[in-house]
Design a protein around this motif. Structure first.
Motif, short mmCIF file in Angstrom:
data_model
loop_
_atom_site.label_atom_id
_atom_site.label_comp_id
_atom_site.label_asym_id
_atom_site.label_seq_id
_atom_site.Cartn_x
_atom_site.Cartn_y
_atom_site.Cartn_z
N MET A 1 57.62 -4.25 58.74
CA MET A 1 58.97 -4.62 58.42
C MET A 1 59.91 -3.85 59.34
N ILE A 2 60.96 -4.51 59.77
CA ILE A 2 61.94 -3.87 60.63
C ILE A 2 62.95 -3.14 59.75
N THR A 3 63.16 -1.90 60.06
CA THR A 3 64.27 -1.18 59.46
C THR A 3 65.11 -0.67 60.61
N SER A 4 66.39 -0.68 60.44
CA SER A 4 67.25 -0.34 61.55
C SER A 4 68.38 0.56 61.09
N THR A 5 68.69 1.55 61.90
CA THR A 5 69.82 2.42 61.58
C THR A 5 71.13 1.79 62.00
N ARG A 6 71.06 0.67 62.71
CA ARG A 6 72.28 0.03 63.18
C ARG A 6 72.98 -0.76 62.08
N VAL A 7 72.31 -0.97 60.96
CA VAL A 7 72.89 -1.74 59.87
C VAL A 7 73.56 -0.80 58.88
N SER A 8 74.84 -1.06 58.63
CA SER A 8 75.66 -0.24 57.75
C SER A 8 75.43 -0.60 56.29
N GLU A 9 75.64 0.36 55.40
CA GLU A 9 75.55 0.08 53.96
C GLU A 9 76.80 -0.65 53.46
N GLN A 10 77.93 -0.41 54.11
CA GLN A 10 79.18 -1.07 53.73
C GLN A 10 79.52 -2.12 54.78
N PRO A 11 80.10 -3.24 54.36
CA PRO A 11 80.45 -4.27 55.36
C PRO A 11 81.44 -3.73 56.38
N LEU A 12 81.20 -4.08 57.63
CA LEU A 12 82.12 -3.71 58.70
C LEU A 12 83.31 -4.67 58.72
N HIS A 13 83.03 -5.93 58.43
CA HIS A 13 84.07 -6.95 58.34
C HIS A 13 83.65 -7.98 57.31
N THR A 14 84.66 -8.67 56.76
CA THR A 14 84.44 -9.72 55.79
C THR A 14 85.27 -10.93 56.20
N LEU A 15 84.75 -12.10 55.92
CA LEU A 15 85.44 -13.35 56.21
C LEU A 15 85.31 -14.24 54.99
N GLU A 16 86.39 -14.89 54.60
CA GLU A 16 86.33 -15.89 53.55
C GLU A 16 86.90 -17.17 54.13
N LEU A 17 86.18 -18.28 53.91
CA LEU A 17 86.53 -19.53 54.56
C LEU A 17 86.28 -20.69 53.60
N TYR A 18 87.19 -21.62 53.56
CA TYR A 18 87.01 -22.85 52.79
C TYR A 18 86.30 -23.87 53.67
N LEU A 19 85.23 -24.46 53.15
CA LEU A 19 84.47 -25.49 53.85
C LEU A 19 84.58 -26.77 53.02
N PRO A 20 85.31 -27.78 53.49
CA PRO A 20 85.59 -28.95 52.66
C PRO A 20 84.40 -29.86 52.40
N ASP A 21 83.36 -29.80 53.26
CA ASP A 21 82.24 -30.73 53.10
C ASP A 21 81.00 -30.19 53.79
N ALA A 22 79.91 -30.96 53.68
CA ALA A 22 78.63 -30.54 54.27
C ALA A 22 78.74 -30.42 55.79
N GLY A 23 79.52 -31.28 56.42
CA GLY A 23 79.70 -31.19 57.87
C GLY A 23 80.31 -29.87 58.29
N ALA A 24 81.32 -29.42 57.55
CA ALA A 24 81.95 -28.13 57.86
C ALA A 24 80.97 -26.98 57.62
N THR A 25 80.13 -27.12 56.60
CA THR A 25 79.13 -26.09 56.30
C THR A 25 78.13 -25.99 57.45
N ALA A 26 77.67 -27.12 57.95
CA ALA A 26 76.75 -27.13 59.10
C ALA A 26 77.44 -26.58 60.34
N ARG A 27 78.72 -26.91 60.52
CA ARG A 27 79.49 -26.38 61.67
C ARG A 27 79.59 -24.87 61.62
#
Length: 175
Positions: A1-27
């Motif tokens: 299994m890969i373990t990495s010290t480069r991964v933070s315990e706390q999010p570095l950034h967060t994004l929230e986005l509205y996706l109106p349909d399956a096409g937007a989800t795939a995009r």
């Protein structure tokens, strides 16, 4: 299994986005597909029918997968080899106990030449390493579209979020 010290315990950034349909989800999936490199882990949470597999299809189509892309709910894992990297689409939905991780033989998927796209990561518990990107999809109360909440836990994960922002015309945060 890969373990990495480069991964933070706390999010570095967060994004929230509205996706109106399956096409937007795939995009959204297609937008960050070019940013995925070997050793990366992307987790996808959300109830049944929220679009997790649709988002993964967007990733894999953008990377050049021409054939069928099915949900790995019954087989646990689907494998998609590309010329220089492997993609593993893993689904832990059927895990009744996180300890099933040890007998499932999936640890071998987490390697430097592979990207793991994982649905239902909470079912693997502490056995699963922290992902570079954690995605959560939720249907809107009106059942029209869904929200995508994305957390980046590494610099590679931040690049993924920036690619999604660029695809949907959102500002990219400055360091």
């Amino acid at each position: 299994m890969i373990t990495s010290t480069r991964v933070s315990e706390q999010p570095l950034h967060t994004l929230e986005l509205y996706l109106p349909d399956a096409g937007a989800t795939a995009r959204a999936g297609a937008a960050f597909a070019p940013m995925l490199n070997g050793g990366m882990i992307v987790t996808l949470q959300g109830d049944l029918g929220t679009g997790k597999t649709t988002l993964v299809r967007g990733v894999l189509r953008a990377r050049g997968q021409k054939g069928p892309i099915k949900s790995p709910s019954y087989g646990l894992v689907e494998h998609y080899p590309f010329s220089s990297i492997y993609f593993y689409h893993i689904d832990f939905y059927r895990f009744a106990d996180p300890a099933e991780w040890e007998t499932a033989g999936l640890a071998e998927c987490f390697r430097p030449d592979a990207v793991c796209l994982i649905e239902w990561p909470e079912h693997a518990g502490a056995f699963l390493p922290r992902g570079d990107v954690a995605l959560s999809l939720a249907l809107m109360p009106s059942h029209e579209g869904r929200t995508l909440t994305a957390h980046a836990y590494s610099e590679s994960g931040e690049r993924c979020l920036d690619a999604i922002r660029a695809q949907f015309g959102l500002p990219i945060p400055q360091p």
